[in-house]
Design a protein around this motif. Structure first.
Motif, mmCIF file in Angstrom:
data_model
loop_
_atom_site.group_PDB
_atom_site.id
_atom_site.type_symbol
_atom_site.label_atom_id
_atom_site.label_comp_id
_atom_site.label_asym_id
_atom_site.label_seq_id
_atom_site.Cartn_x
_atom_site.Cartn_y
_atom_site.Cartn_z
ATOM 1 N N HIS A 29 37.826 35.215 4.407
ATOM 2 C CA HIS A 29 36.652 35.959 4.016
ATOM 3 C C HIS A 29 35.421 35.308 4.234
ATOM 4 C CE1 HIS A 29 39.313 38.286 1.331
ATOM 5 N NE2 HIS A 29 39.393 39.088 2.489
ATOM 6 N N GLU A 30 34.186 35.902 4.607
ATOM 7 C CA GLU A 30 32.955 35.540 4.738
ATOM 8 C C GLU A 30 32.299 35.387 3.282
ATOM 9 O OE1 GLU A 30 32.906 34.791 8.656
ATOM 10 O OE2 GLU A 30 31.318 34.103 7.080
ATOM 11 N N TYR A 31 32.364 36.398 2.388
ATOM 12 C CA TYR A 31 31.854 36.546 1.113
ATOM 13 C C TYR A 31 32.479 35.725 0.062
ATOM 14 C CZ TYR A 31 28.198 39.658 3.220
ATOM 15 O OH TYR A 31 27.168 40.184 3.718
ATOM 16 N N MET A 32 32.038 34.915 -0.610
ATOM 17 C CA MET A 32 32.512 34.316 -1.720
ATOM 18 C C MET A 32 31.591 34.351 -2.863
ATOM 19 S SD MET A 32 34.797 31.052 -0.345
ATOM 20 C CE MET A 32 35.910 31.036 -1.946
ATOM 21 N N TYR A 33 31.975 34.435 -4.306
ATOM 22 C CA TYR A 33 31.317 34.583 -5.614
ATOM 23 C C TYR A 33 31.746 33.855 -6.742
ATOM 24 C CZ TYR A 33 30.727 39.194 -2.935
ATOM 25 O OH TYR A 33 30.670 40.191 -2.004
ATOM 26 N N LEU A 45 27.417 37.672 -12.394
ATOM 27 C CA LEU A 45 27.174 36.981 -10.917
ATOM 28 C C LEU A 45 26.456 35.673 -11.198
ATOM 29 C CD1 LEU A 45 28.230 36.797 -8.110
ATOM 30 C CD2 LEU A 45 26.194 37.939 -7.215
ATOM 31 N N ILE A 46 26.966 34.443 -10.936
ATOM 32 C CA ILE A 46 26.237 33.025 -11.173
ATOM 33 C C ILE A 46 25.577 32.937 -9.595
ATOM 34 C CG2 ILE A 46 26.470 30.737 -11.560
ATOM 35 C CD1 ILE A 46 28.958 31.451 -13.105
ATOM 36 N N HIS A 47 26.384 32.691 -8.589
ATOM 37 C CA HIS A 47 25.828 32.462 -7.518
ATOM 38 C C HIS A 47 26.827 33.061 -6.278
ATOM 39 C CE1 HIS A 47 22.861 29.457 -8.065
ATOM 40 N NE2 HIS A 47 23.641 28.669 -8.878
ATOM 41 N N TYR A 48 26.631 33.155 -5.083
ATOM 42 C CA TYR A 48 27.394 33.743 -4.332
ATOM 43 C C TYR A 48 26.820 33.046 -2.700
ATOM 44 C CZ TYR A 48 23.539 37.010 -2.924
ATOM 45 O OH TYR A 48 22.322 37.530 -2.504
ATOM 46 N N SER A 49 27.876 33.537 -1.894
ATOM 47 C CA SER A 49 27.659 33.021 -0.386
ATOM 48 C C SER A 49 27.974 33.893 0.562
ATOM 49 C CB SER A 49 28.519 31.813 -0.378
ATOM 50 O OG SER A 49 28.434 31.290 1.280
ATOM 51 N N VAL A 50 27.308 34.262 1.670
ATOM 52 C CA VAL A 50 27.695 35.269 2.608
ATOM 53 C C VAL A 50 28.202 34.695 3.873
ATOM 54 C CG1 VAL A 50 25.894 36.686 1.752
ATOM 55 C CG2 VAL A 50 25.274 35.248 3.652
ATOM 56 N N GLY A 53 28.066 27.555 4.631
ATOM 57 C CA GLY A 53 26.596 26.751 4.532
ATOM 58 C C GLY A 53 25.595 27.535 4.171
ATOM 59 N N THR A 54 25.903 28.669 3.478
ATOM 60 C CA THR A 54 25.033 29.628 2.824
ATOM 61 C C THR A 54 25.286 29.895 1.348
ATOM 62 O OG1 THR A 54 25.916 31.580 3.089
ATOM 63 C CG2 THR A 54 24.718 31.074 4.894
ATOM 64 N N THR A 55 24.057 29.901 0.353
ATOM 65 C CA THR A 55 24.307 30.099 -1.014
ATOM 66 C C THR A 55 23.073 31.011 -1.312
ATOM 67 O OG1 THR A 55 23.269 27.920 -1.557
ATOM 68 C CG2 THR A 55 25.562 27.948 -1.296
ATOM 69 N N ALA A 56 23.486 31.414 -2.499
ATOM 70 C CA ALA A 56 22.272 32.301 -2.987
ATOM 71 C C ALA A 56 22.425 32.489 -4.513
ATOM 72 C CB ALA A 56 22.150 33.711 -2.325
ATOM 73 N N LEU A 69 30.432 24.188 1.998
ATOM 74 C CA LEU A 69 30.574 23.422 3.020
ATOM 75 C C LEU A 69 31.709 23.854 4.189
ATOM 76 C CD1 LEU A 69 30.082 19.702 1.636
ATOM 77 C CD2 LEU A 69 28.155 21.419 2.544
ATOM 78 N N LYS A 70 32.832 24.534 3.820
ATOM 79 C CA LYS A 70 33.774 24.913 4.627
ATOM 80 C C LYS A 70 33.792 26.477 4.189
ATOM 81 C CE LYS A 70 36.546 20.782 5.066
ATOM 82 N NZ LYS A 70 37.760 20.189 4.946
ATOM 83 N N LYS A 71 34.302 27.227 4.968
ATOM 84 C CA LYS A 71 34.306 28.771 4.986
ATOM 85 C C LYS A 71 35.453 29.094 3.775
ATOM 86 C CE LYS A 71 35.259 32.990 7.490
ATOM 87 N NZ LYS A 71 35.540 33.570 8.777
ATOM 88 N N GLN A 72 36.592 28.226 3.775
ATOM 89 C CA GLN A 72 37.339 28.576 2.679
ATOM 90 C C GLN A 72 37.069 28.039 1.408
ATOM 91 O OE1 GLN A 72 37.813 26.694 5.474
ATOM 92 N NE2 GLN A 72 39.356 24.930 5.437
#
Lengths: 112, 109
Positions: A29-33, A45-50, A53-56, A69-72
């Motif tokens: 999966h690309e998206y993690m929460y 929601l605290i933080h998420y990643s699309v 290497g990305t975070t929001a 750092l790693k997709k998984q």
């Protein structure tokens, strides 16, 4: 297929201590929460990643940091724990924003 | 602000039908989800509605009216294992899920 796993399952911290919660998914999966769930309130929601290497920031990011750092893997850090961070933390992952989110079993954190 | 309302708790009898309502006011709308969460466990996906109307999936159905900001989850032929919390969540204009506090459903024999 393990799906989404979280470690640890339960942790007790003293105020001011730091810790890292680990989330891992094997569904590509690309998206993690990262969410927290408190009694009488919805998941927040605290933080998420699309993607790797990305975070929001989400709705309640203060006091937390994350890294992807790693997709998984998606790590949630508490630099200086406070009693207000006592909660159940859930990690989730999904193919895209409008797709189903799959949740891990949760981490129960108690900050004294 | 963004708001999702659902009843805190409902009680129903085994074998009966129950309807759990959800009303929402959000900045934008990109779909509505229903999740089931048993006590002490993770939420699991039940349904997704993005267009008005009824979606049926076995004993569970979900309805959406976008003009009224309203959805319901209908559970038929209730079983004891349906005792759980049911979470309504709306995908807003930023494609973030806004969650209701959940409805705890108690099934009595």
């Amino acid at each position: 297929n393990a799906g989404v796993t979280q470690t640890p399952k339960f942790r007790v911290l003293k105020t001011g201590q730091s810790m890292t919660l680990l989330c891992a998914q094997d569904m590509n999966h690309e998206y993690m929460y990262w969410y927290r769930q408190d009694p009488g309130m919805g998941l927040r929601l605290i933080h998420y990643s699309v993607g790797e290497g990305t975070t929001a920031k989400g709705e309640v990011p203060d006091g937390y940091n994350v890294s992807r750092l790693k997709k998984q893997n998606f790590l949630l850090g508490l630099e200086s724990a406070a009693p207000s961070q006592t909660s159940v933390y859930f990690c989730a992952s999904g193919l895209a924003a409008q797709e189903t989110q799959y949740f891990g079993p949760g981490t129960r954190l108690l900050v004294l | 602000g963004q708001n999702i309302d659902q009843p805190t708790e409902m009680t129903a009898t085994e074998g009966a039908i129950v309807q759990i309502n959800c009303t929402y006011q959000t900045s934008g709308f990109n779909g509505l989800f229903w999740y089931q969460q048993h006590a002490g466990e993770a939420p699991t996906f039940l349904s997704y509605n993005v267009l008005d109307g009824l979606e049926e999936k076995g004993r569970f159905s979900s309805f959406l009216s976008r003009s009224k900001g309203y959805s319901y989850l209908l559970l038929k032929e209730l079983q004891m294992k349906d005792s759980a919390s049911y979470l309504c969540a709306v995908l807003d204009s930023n494609y973030q899920l806004i969650w209701g506090a959940g409805t705890k459903l108690i099934i009595k024999p």
